[in-house]
Design a protein around this motif. Structure first.
Motif, PDB file in Angstrom:
ATOM      1  N   PRO A   1     -17.730  22.508  69.086  1.00  0.00           N
ATOM      2  CA  PRO A   1     -18.715  23.553  69.421  1.00  0.00           C
ATOM      3  C   PRO A   1     -19.615  23.201  70.602  1.00  0.00           C
ATOM      4  CG  PRO A   1     -18.619  23.206  67.044  1.00  0.00           C
ATOM      5  CD  PRO A   1     -17.851  22.093  67.669  1.00  0.00           C
ATOM      6  N   ARG A   2     -19.707  21.906  70.922  1.00  0.00           N
ATOM      7  CA  ARG A   2     -20.551  21.477  72.043  1.00  0.00           C
ATOM      8  C   ARG A   2     -19.743  21.206  73.315  1.00  0.00           C
ATOM      9  NH1 ARG A   2     -26.150  22.196  71.575  1.00  0.00           N
ATOM     10  NH2 ARG A   2     -26.818  21.636  69.451  1.00  0.00           N
ATOM     11  N   ILE A   3     -18.432  21.340  73.273  1.00  0.00           N
ATOM     12  CA  ILE A   3     -17.615  21.094  74.463  1.00  0.00           C
ATOM     13  C   ILE A   3     -17.551  22.382  75.281  1.00  0.00           C
ATOM     14  CG2 ILE A   3     -15.331  20.487  75.347  1.00  0.00           C
ATOM     15  CD1 ILE A   3     -14.938  18.718  72.894  1.00  0.00           C
ATOM     16  N   PHE A   4     -18.252  22.389  76.405  1.00  0.00           N
ATOM     17  CA  PHE A   4     -18.321  23.572  77.270  1.00  0.00           C
ATOM     18  C   PHE A   4     -17.374  23.480  78.461  1.00  0.00           C
ATOM     19  CE2 PHE A   4     -23.109  24.318  76.142  1.00  0.00           C
ATOM     20  CZ  PHE A   4     -22.749  24.667  74.853  1.00  0.00           C
ATOM     21  N   HIS A   5     -17.018  22.266  78.848  1.00  0.00           N
ATOM     22  CA  HIS A   5     -16.128  22.081  80.000  1.00  0.00           C
ATOM     23  C   HIS A   5     -15.385  20.767  79.797  1.00  0.00           C
ATOM     24  CE1 HIS A   5     -15.261  21.165  84.428  1.00  0.00           C
ATOM     25  NE2 HIS A   5     -14.628  22.299  84.172  1.00  0.00           N
ATOM     26  N   VAL A   6     -14.167  20.683  80.350  1.00  0.00           N
ATOM     27  CA  VAL A   6     -13.341  19.484  80.186  1.00  0.00           C
ATOM     28  C   VAL A   6     -12.910  18.996  81.561  1.00  0.00           C
ATOM     29  CG1 VAL A   6     -11.211  18.525  79.222  1.00  0.00           C
ATOM     30  CG2 VAL A   6     -12.529  20.207  77.907  1.00  0.00           C
ATOM     31  N   HIS A   7     -13.048  17.699  81.777  1.00  0.00           N
ATOM     32  CA  HIS A   7     -12.529  17.071  82.983  1.00  0.00           C
ATOM     33  C   HIS A   7     -11.153  16.490  82.707  1.00  0.00           C
ATOM     34  CE1 HIS A   7     -16.328  16.292  85.646  1.00  0.00           C
ATOM     35  NE2 HIS A   7     -15.791  17.485  85.831  1.00  0.00           N
ATOM     36  N   GLY A   8     -10.227  16.705  83.626  1.00  0.00           N
ATOM     37  CA  GLY A   8      -8.902  16.130  83.519  1.00  0.00           C
ATOM     38  C   GLY A   8      -8.878  14.729  84.102  1.00  0.00           C
ATOM     39  N   LYS A   9      -9.297  13.778  83.309  1.00  0.00           N
ATOM     40  CA  LYS A   9      -9.231  12.371  83.724  1.00  0.00           C
ATOM     41  C   LYS A   9      -8.876  11.532  82.514  1.00  0.00           C
ATOM     42  CE  LYS A   9     -12.838   9.890  85.050  1.00  0.00           C
ATOM     43  NZ  LYS A   9     -13.937   9.298  85.854  1.00  0.00           N
ATOM     44  N   ASP A  10      -8.089  10.497  82.746  1.00  0.00           N
ATOM     45  CA  ASP A  10      -7.558   9.685  81.662  1.00  0.00           C
ATOM     46  C   ASP A  10      -7.858   8.218  81.941  1.00  0.00           C
ATOM     47  OD1 ASP A  10      -6.219   9.037  79.332  1.00  0.00           O
ATOM     48  OD2 ASP A  10      -4.399  10.120  79.841  1.00  0.00           O
ATOM     49  N   ALA A  11      -7.355   7.352  81.085  1.00  0.00           N
ATOM     50  CA  ALA A  11      -7.519   5.915  81.267  1.00  0.00           C
ATOM     51  C   ALA A  11      -6.337   5.185  80.642  1.00  0.00           C
ATOM     52  CB  ALA A  11      -8.830   5.430  80.642  1.00  0.00           C
ATOM     53  N   THR A  12      -6.080   4.000  81.128  1.00  0.00           N
ATOM     54  CA  THR A  12      -5.101   3.091  80.537  1.00  0.00           C
ATOM     55  C   THR A  12      -5.833   1.846  80.068  1.00  0.00           C
ATOM     56  OG1 THR A  12      -3.265   3.836  81.935  1.00  0.00           O
ATOM     57  CG2 THR A  12      -3.078   1.645  80.973  1.00  0.00           C
ATOM     58  N   VAL A  13      -5.748   1.562  78.779  1.00  0.00           N
ATOM     59  CA  VAL A  13      -6.332   0.342  78.222  1.00  0.00           C
ATOM     60  C   VAL A  13      -5.302  -0.770  78.359  1.00  0.00           C
ATOM     61  CG1 VAL A  13      -7.311  -0.768  76.185  1.00  0.00           C
ATOM     62  CG2 VAL A  13      -7.755   1.655  76.610  1.00  0.00           C
ATOM     63  N   ARG A  14      -5.682  -1.841  78.998  1.00  0.00           N
ATOM     64  CA  ARG A  14      -4.759  -2.950  79.263  1.00  0.00           C
ATOM     65  C   ARG A  14      -4.906  -3.993  78.149  1.00  0.00           C
ATOM     66  NH1 ARG A  14      -6.016  -4.660  85.303  1.00  0.00           N
ATOM     67  NH2 ARG A  14      -3.891  -5.521  85.243  1.00  0.00           N
ATOM     68  N   TRP A  15      -4.192  -3.738  77.063  1.00  0.00           N
ATOM     69  CA  TRP A  15      -4.333  -4.582  75.884  1.00  0.00           C
ATOM     70  C   TRP A  15      -3.904  -6.017  76.146  1.00  0.00           C
ATOM     71  CZ3 TRP A  15      -7.390  -3.005  72.228  1.00  0.00           C
ATOM     72  CH2 TRP A  15      -7.569  -1.624  72.033  1.00  0.00           C
ATOM     73  N   ASP A  16      -2.961  -6.218  77.067  1.00  0.00           N
ATOM     74  CA  ASP A  16      -2.559  -7.585  77.393  1.00  0.00           C
ATOM     75  C   ASP A  16      -3.719  -8.362  78.002  1.00  0.00           C
ATOM     76  OD1 ASP A  16      -2.381  -5.815  79.567  1.00  0.00           O
ATOM     77  OD2 ASP A  16      -1.042  -7.158  80.662  1.00  0.00           O
ATOM     78  N   VAL A  17      -4.516  -7.689  78.833  1.00  0.00           N
ATOM     79  CA  VAL A  17      -5.688  -8.339  79.419  1.00  0.00           C
ATOM     80  C   VAL A  17      -6.728  -8.636  78.337  1.00  0.00           C
ATOM     81  CG1 VAL A  17      -7.636  -8.011  80.990  1.00  0.00           C
ATOM     82  CG2 VAL A  17      -5.334  -7.311  81.691  1.00  0.00           C
ATOM     83  N   ILE A  18      -6.928  -7.679  77.432  1.00  0.00           N
ATOM     84  CA  ILE A  18      -7.915  -7.885  76.362  1.00  0.00           C
ATOM     85  C   ILE A  18      -7.531  -9.075  75.503  1.00  0.00           C
ATOM     86  CG2 ILE A  18      -8.872  -6.889  74.252  1.00  0.00           C
ATOM     87  CD1 ILE A  18      -8.678  -4.147  75.642  1.00  0.00           C
ATOM     88  N   ARG A  19      -6.236  -9.173  75.152  1.00  0.00           N
ATOM     89  CA  ARG A  19      -5.812 -10.272  74.277  1.00  0.00           C
ATOM     90  C   ARG A  19      -5.975 -11.632  74.953  1.00  0.00           C
ATOM     91  NH1 ARG A  19      -2.110  -6.224  72.439  1.00  0.00           N
ATOM     92  NH2 ARG A  19      -0.691  -6.616  74.194  1.00  0.00           N
TER      93      ARG A  19
END
Length: 301
Positions: free
Chosen positions: A204-222
């Motif tokens: 109900p509070r989402i009025f607009h959406v941006h088309g942007k994503d992300a890649t989480v680099r789990w190998d780097v995190i580990r």
């Protein structure tokens, strides 16, 4: 007969501070974008908004393209010269949004620089209470982008609206119906938050959406953790990141969202510079496919 697929349009952001935004719009419209979001960085840069609105309407012409919203990105809660310019820009854009055919204005909340997030709430209530009333009188909604701009709960320079706990505080301070979110999954993945449950809770509070994503680099995190030398997450153009946009769009439809997903480019580490338009075209094609509609893309500009 109206096309029900276009209840959610796929578009792109346009820098309104360009010397000639209308020329850029004429250049990209043949690619198949269905909406645009003109946006300003901090101040209006001397732009005459009635004139700009007319130029953009003329550039769109009879194309089936909407102006989904207008963006103003800066910090209106502080008191420096630029910050006061940001606040003035918000007031001016709210007053003139109707000339663009837009009923949503979006951007950062601002925050008190270098202070814990909660310290900004009194100033947030003061500034945005007045802006919310001004917008309501004009039939305009305000959408806060969920971007931390490298801030966190303890400190930051730009925005408090980057965390669902902050959203709870914000909308408790100001429960106005015309205050909401400019949401995208990228800014949640950056903090390892699952974005999907947010749609169901916060729709109900989402009025607009941006088309942007992300890649989480789990190998780097580990190997290096999240505070090491190497970045553990990369911002990506849709189609190259971790989010399942078929699910995102499906959940938005189930929640009754009607509006636009405007691609936010210029962040992808691969499809940038000379490959920017290539990346945006892929995102446009991908998002239309996720929406359920086939698409045809002509040659790039």
């Amino acid at each position: 007969m109206p096309n029900p697929l276009l209840d959610i349009r796929i578009g792109t952001m346009v820098r309104a501070n360009l010397d000639d935004p209308a020329a850029y719009i004429r250049q990209i419209l043949p690619l198949g974008f269905e909406s645009i979001q003109p946006f300003f960085w901090q101040t209006l840069g001397g732009k005459d908004l009635p004139r700009l609105a007319g130029e953009i309407r003329e550039a769109i012409g009879d194309a089936d393209v909407t102006v989904s919203s207008i963006g103003v990105f800066g910090n209106p809660l502080e008191s420096g010269d630029t910050d006061r310019g940001v606040l003035k820009a918000w007031e001016t854009v709210i007053d003139h949004a109707h000339l663009f055919g837009a009923s949503t204005v979006s951007g950062f909340t601002g925050r008190l620089r270098g202070k814990p997030l909660t310290d900004s709430l009194p100033r947030f209530r003061e500034v945005w209470g007045a802006l919310a009333k001004r917008a309501a009188d004009k039939g305009v909604r305000i959408a806060f982008e969920n971007c931390a701009m490298d801030g966190n709960w303890a400190s930051g320079d730009w925005n408090i609206a980057h965390n669902p706990d902050a959203w709870e505080l914000m909308f408790n301070e100001l429960p106005n119906d015309n205050l909401g979110l400019e949401w995208e999954p990228c800014h949640q993945l950056v903090y390892l938050i699952d974005p999907m449950p947010q749609i169901r809770k916060w729709a109900p509070r989402i009025f607009h959406v941006h088309g942007k994503d992300a890649t989480v680099r789990w190998d780097v995190i580990r190997e290096h953790g999240v505070f090491g030398r190497l970045p553990f997450v990369q911002m990506r153009t849709p189609g190259f990141g971790d989010s399942d946009w078929t699910r995102v769009i499906g959940e938005l439809r189930l929640a009754g969202y009607r509006g636009a997903i405007d691609i936010e480019g210029w962040h992808d580490p691969v499809y940038r510079g000379d490959l920017e338009i290539t990346g945006q075209m892929r995102a446009l094609e991908y998002l239309k496919q996720c929406r359920g509609g086939a698409t045809y893309l002509p040659n790039p500009v």
